[in-house]
Design a protein around this motif. Sequence first.
Motif, PDB file in Angstrom:
ATOM      1  N   SER A  66      51.868  58.642  96.428  1.00  0.00           N
ATOM      2  CA  SER A  66      50.599  58.594  97.150  1.00  0.00           C
ATOM      3  C   SER A  66      49.459  58.201  96.219  1.00  0.00           C
ATOM      4  N   ILE A  67      49.476  58.725  95.007  1.00  0.00           N
ATOM      5  CA  ILE A  67      48.463  58.343  94.021  1.00  0.00           C
ATOM      6  C   ILE A  67      48.538  56.843  93.745  1.00  0.00           C
ATOM      7  N   GLY A  68      49.769  56.337  93.607  1.00  0.00           N
ATOM      8  CA  GLY A  68      49.949  54.902  93.388  1.00  0.00           C
ATOM      9  C   GLY A  68      49.424  54.072  94.549  1.00  0.00           C
ATOM     10  N   LEU A  69      49.673  54.510  95.771  1.00  0.00           N
ATOM     11  CA  LEU A  69      49.165  53.807  96.956  1.00  0.00           C
ATOM     12  C   LEU A  69      47.664  53.579  96.867  1.00  0.00           C
ATOM     13  N   TRP A  70      46.941  54.633  96.546  1.00  0.00           N
ATOM     14  CA  TRP A  70      45.479  54.547  96.577  1.00  0.00           C
ATOM     15  C   TRP A  70      44.910  53.849  95.349  1.00  0.00           C
TER      16      TRP A  70
END
Length: 487
Positions: free
Chosen positions: A146-150
């Motif tokens: 999720s951190i990578g997504l954003w």
Amino acid sequence: MAEDSTSTAAPESGTAGAAKLALPTLTMMVVGSMVGAGVFSLPRRFAQETGVAGALIAWAIAGTGMLMLALVFQTLAVRRPHLDAGVYAYAKAGFGEYLGFFSAFGYWASACVGNVTYWVLIMSTVGAIAPALGEGDTALAIVLSSIGLWLFFLLIRRGVKEATTINRIVTVAKLVPILVFIVLALFYFDADVFADNFAGADYAGSLFHQVRGTMLATVFVFLGIEGASVYSRHAKRRSDVGRATILGFLSVFAIFASVTIVSYGLLPMAEIAQLRQPSMAGVLEAAVGTWGEVFVSVGLIVSVLGAYLAWTLMAAEVLFVAAKDHDMPRFLARATAEDVPVPALLMTTLLSQVVLVVTAFSDDAFNFALDLTSALSLIPYLLAAAYAVRVARAGDTGTPGVPAGRTADLLVAGLATVYTAFLVYAAGLKFVLVSFIVYAPATVLFVMARREQNRRLFSPRDLVVLVVSTAGALVGVVALAAGWISL
């Protein structure tokens, strides 16, 4: 309905700061879109279904079918140069606004689910040394993904030109470990092991069953073949769109087929079928030792991040152009001075986030997301191929100075249509029903757009499509609840 009766003029070519892309960059968009997570998972996916004979037949079918689709996109780029965001625009021009909307939404949703496979595979790769990440579906893996997504959302928001430049560099870098894998595999190739794998293992079933079982895997790795077409409004010359599509396809087809076939010469297929994903790393480790696994794993992370960038760009572009054509709510048509469609990009990231959470409830997060990605893309591909049939039958080129080529165009479009129809059959009932579950609620966006324009919601033909999609979604929900199908 008369052909093209629902098509509209192409939207403006972005703002004054729009990036204009030349042939090499467009080709890199195609290669960058296709060479991602899929190629690193091919050895295990094929070994779970088929031996060498089935793999050769599967690649012959997939290569021919996808080449026909590539030629369809090339032909339509020339015959209908005014249609932007190819996959979506072709469906709308040929079959009306509602099916055009479904094509846009399906292609976009497919890209979002595909993005999730990238993060799952990255976490699974790192999970080989960090067990807390499991196979990419643990709580920690989902948080890190999720951190990578954003973070990527923030990168792309800075500007399309900057992001595509990064993609071009990454595309070159990620091809190196794949090509090195092929060369090393040939060097360590064992003819006896290859011969034992030729007919397939006992669990593989009939040859037809083997080939059918590989079809969704081949669709997944070829997704992105339309990359140049989807991004056509940024091309310096429209003729470059078709050239980039063919050049990109031929390059990656040779790579994909090679990775699959040479793997059968290193390990028994039953062992390949049990490898952890990315299975290419396990195959190379068996040949050269631990450094081979590390080498491929690093290459995978670079490759996947590059493909994620390209897919996110294309997904947001489809929503943006659909909104400019009044087929999506108007808030999705907003863009910054750097020509970045931020609302569309935000919606893309949000759907990827939702699907990422859903994978925690799947028995096999990577394979489920991979197969759903392929299944969602089939309707857009089928409609684009069918539209090419209509264009070929009409015989008009739509462009001054372009020869008709009616017979050849009709043959290519017909073969592409048959191939994509076969893929729908190969996907099986499970993924058809799950696709309906994804498609049906999307009608809310269509209704929003129509109400904004004070237009009638559905034509009689549209109502038939609505009833079929809603019924399919209801059957899918019941099937999941009753346990007839599972994620």
